[in-house]
Structures are given as C-alpha cells and as structure tokens.
Scaffold this active site. Structure first.
Site, PDB file in Angstrom:
ATOM      1  CB  SER A 164      -0.950   0.004   1.193  1.00 15.30           C
ATOM      2  OG  SER A 164      -2.047  -0.847   0.951  1.00 15.30           O
ATOM      3  CB  THR A 170      -6.813 -19.870   3.304  1.00 16.48           C
ATOM      4  OG1 THR A 170      -6.790 -20.374   1.956  1.00 16.48           O
ATOM      5  CG2 THR A 170      -8.255 -19.625   3.726  1.00 16.48           C
ATOM      6  CB  THR A 198       1.963   1.147   6.945  1.00 13.13           C
ATOM      7  OG1 THR A 198       0.524   1.204   6.893  1.00 13.13           O
ATOM      8  CG2 THR A 198       2.464   1.914   8.148  1.00 13.13           C
ATOM      9  N   GLY A 199       2.580  -0.250   4.263  1.00 13.51           N
ATOM     10  CA  GLY A 199       2.133  -1.121   3.189  1.00 13.51           C
ATOM     11  C   GLY A 199       2.382  -2.568   3.530  1.00 13.51           C
ATOM     12  CG  ASN A 209       1.346 -12.829   9.910  1.00 15.59           C
ATOM     13  OD1 ASN A 209       1.991 -12.259   9.037  1.00 15.59           O
ATOM     14  ND2 ASN A 209       0.852 -12.206  10.964  1.00 15.59           N
TER      15      ASN A 209
END
Length: 393
Positions: free
Chosen positions: A97, A160, A346-347, A374
């Site tokens: 982003s 997922t 932030t991205g 994650n």
C-alpha cells in the site's frame, strides 16, 4: 495498495449525463495538526534493539533512519531461511500500500495540469465503472479515504495460506477488482462524511490515471516520479513476478496435516495492484522530494497534509486519530507518545510489510521493511517499536 487487498477503461462517453460536482461548501474542514514534540538523539543501540524485537514469525528486518542528526541502517534476521544469508542493507522489497502514495502524487499532478478536478465526481471521468445508484464521488475522496466505496471480502479473493500459495500468480485487473468490490454494501452513505481505510478508492484512482493518460498507472509513476528522481532501484512492474537485485525472500506459513506449518517461499508473485518494488534509500529520496515540493505545486502539495475533520469509521481512542480521521491524500498522520508528529504510509503484501515516515520538516526520516510469515499485514507491536526507536525514545 496491498496486492489482492481486502483489510488497484472506461472512455468518457460524449453526451453522458454527469452527476453534479461537489461544491466547496460540501468539503470537510481540515483538522489542525498538533504541535511536534522534541526529537530524541539518534541512538543506534536503541534502533538495533527495536529490530531485534521482531517475533519468530518475522524472518528478516531492514530499516534506515536519516536526517541532519545522522544516518543509520540496520538489519536483523535472514534473507533466506534455506541458506541463512544475511538481510542485505540495500535490499529491495515489495511496497504493497505504499504504492498508494505514488498514485496519489500522480493524480495530484494531473489536477495541477487541469486534467482532472479534485471536486469533480469520478463518474465524470469514468462512466459505467461505478453503479448508477451511487451518489457523486468526488475525486478528492478517493485519495483521502472518504469515498464511501466498499471493499473486497475474503469471498472475493484467496486469503488462506493455501489459497495464497495456489493463486499468487493470478492476474486481477483493476476493473475486475472494482466490479467485485462494488457488489458489496457501502460502509457509509455520504461521500466525504467519514473516513475508512481501504483499497477500492485507489483501484478507481489508478484506473482514472489510465483513462486520463492512455498509459498504465505504472507507466505514469515511472515517467513522472521514478525517472525524474533517478530512483533506479525502484520499479513499478505490471506483470513481472520477480524482484530484481538483492532482496530478502518472502514466506508464508502453510498449515500441515500433522498440525505443524511449512514455510513456502512466495517471493515471486503477481505484482497486482500494489506491486511496486523499492529500497529504503529510494523511498527516503522519494519522501524527501515529495515533502520539499519537487513533485507538486503548492496547491496540490497542501492536499498531502489536509486531513478531513470527520470521524473515522469504527474508530476509537487507540487509533492514531483517536476516533477522528488521520489520513490525507496518500499519507497518514500520527502523533507519538513524546508529542512528535510524523507523516508517512505503511504497506503490506504477501511476505512483505514496509513503511516510510518523516517529521514534516524532514529532520528525522524512517523507512523499514520486514518479512512476516502470516500472510502479510502490519505487525503493530514491531512497527510501534521501530517508530518509537526512531522518533520517540
């Protein structure tokens, strides 16, 4: 814009009836920036400890701090879990982003050229992209996250670990992402009345750039920003899944039948709608040029620091805005515990998380990147540790 985020061509038809433009009276007022506090001294030991606080689910960390008080570059962890190679200090990484800041800059440049009006409805330039039932969506609201456009959901794209691995090379054009998003309910009724972070507004903004210029938004970023600033280690790929030059690998932990997990290398992936690649040095250069007004005239430059004085959707006292809006056009504003106010972005995308922040006067600048396993997203504890070490310790 995170690739395939959930959390970017229609020609202008002659004779199309256009929604009414937003009037100046409809614009939200601007919140007053709080005064900056006192910057601490630059402490390499504190900065290195912050990087070393990364949890086990992060394989590598890289950060750069710059300014008149000195320069520091630090790394932690490994660039490759198979070889144990060190994180390269000049490594490249996916921006996710943070790409939004580049898109916002291009749109503001087009506004300065009178090719788009920030108060005009986006439907004027992109007919038949948004549903007919939508109210006029001013272009400005795309950039400052007050557009009221809905977001993609986990049912629209794979989220997922197995799905991410299987579909990481899939191509999702901007028009497809927008069409899927607008099938969902809008988060609030009146554009400009609230702020809610998301990706759909920037999918539309990127498509707007393409419609106005006849080039992909990646080409416009390259021609308008990367080449003039000589950001040779920054790229805006359209389809190339690789990361050129030195870089840390990105991984995702995939659950296994025995209850354990297996790290799968997802460094190579479709760049998607947030697929820019850069280094900490190049982002520092970009941030410096942007804040010094090298990319925008004063009127459009002011949009970078104009935070709408509206509520943040579902906001609370723990948000950077304490329940109020804290995003401007492509940037966010946060005041740290010592009163220092920083601006940046932030991205995150699969295997990569990054950010760039600076004081308004550029006296202290921070760029960081790390590799979470994650699936992406900001590890807020680690981000807060790095921000505090750079600006508040």
């Amino acid at each position: 814009m995170a690739a395939l985020a959930c959390a970017v061509l229609a020609a202008v038809a002659l004779g199309t009836a256009l929604p009414a433009a937003a009037t100046p009276a409809e614009r939200p007022t601007v919140a007053v920036e709080r005064a900056s506090g006192q910057l601490p001294g630059l402490d390499p030991q504190v900065l290195q400890r912050a990087l070393s606080s990364a949890p086990d689910r992060v394989t590598g960390v890289l950060a750069r701090v710059s300014g008149p008080d000195g320069h520091w570059v630090g790394t932690y962890g490994t660039a490759d879990v198979a070889t144990g190679a060190s994180v390269p200090a000049d490594g490249r990484f996916r921006l996710g982003s943070v790409t939004k800041t580049f898109i916002a800059t291009v749109v503001l440049q087009l506004a300065s050229e009178d090719r788009v009006g920030l108060d005009q409805p986006v439907q004027r330039y992109l007919p038949n992209v948004l549903p007919d039932s939508y109210p006029p969506i001013p272009v400005r609201t795309l950039l400052n996250f007050t557009s009221s456009l809905p977001e993609l959901t986990p049912d629209d794209i794979p989220t997922t670990p197995d799905g991410i691995v299987e579909h990481r090379f899939d191509d999702h054009p901007l028009a497809e992402l927008i069409a899927k998003a607008v099938q969902h309910e809008r988060p609030f009724a009146v554009p400009g009345s609230m702020q809610a972070y998301g990706a759909t507004g920037y999918y539309v903004a990127a498509l707007l750039v393409e419609n106005l210029t006849g080039h992909t938004y990646q080409q416009e970023i390259t021609n308008r920003i990367l080449r003039p600033l000589h950001l040779r280690d920054t790229t805006a790929p359209e389809t190339d899944p690789t990361i050129p030059g030195p870089h840390s690998h990105g991984y995702i932990a995939v659950p296994q039948p025995d209850g354990g997990t297996q790290l799968v290398d997802i460094t190579e992936q479709n760049p998607g709608a947030g697929g820019m690649i850069a280094t900490t040095a190049d982002l520092d250069h970009f941030l410096t040029a942007l804040f010094r007004g090298r990319l925008l005239p004063p009127t459009e430059q002011a949009e970078l620091f104009t935070v709408p004085n509206v509520s943040y959707l579902d906001g609370n006292a723990h948000d950077p805005g304490h329940g109020r809006a804290y995003y401007s056009a492509g940037l966010m504003r946060a005041t740290l515990s010592n009163g220092v106010t920083v601006w940046g972005k932030t991205g995150s995308t699969f295997g990569y998380t990054d950010g760039m922040f600076t004081t308004r006067d550029l006296r202290r600048r921070l760029v960081y990147s790390f590799n979470p396993t994650n699936g992406g997203g900001n590890d807020l504890a680690l981000v807060n540790q790095i921000l505090s070490a750079a600006f508040a310790s």
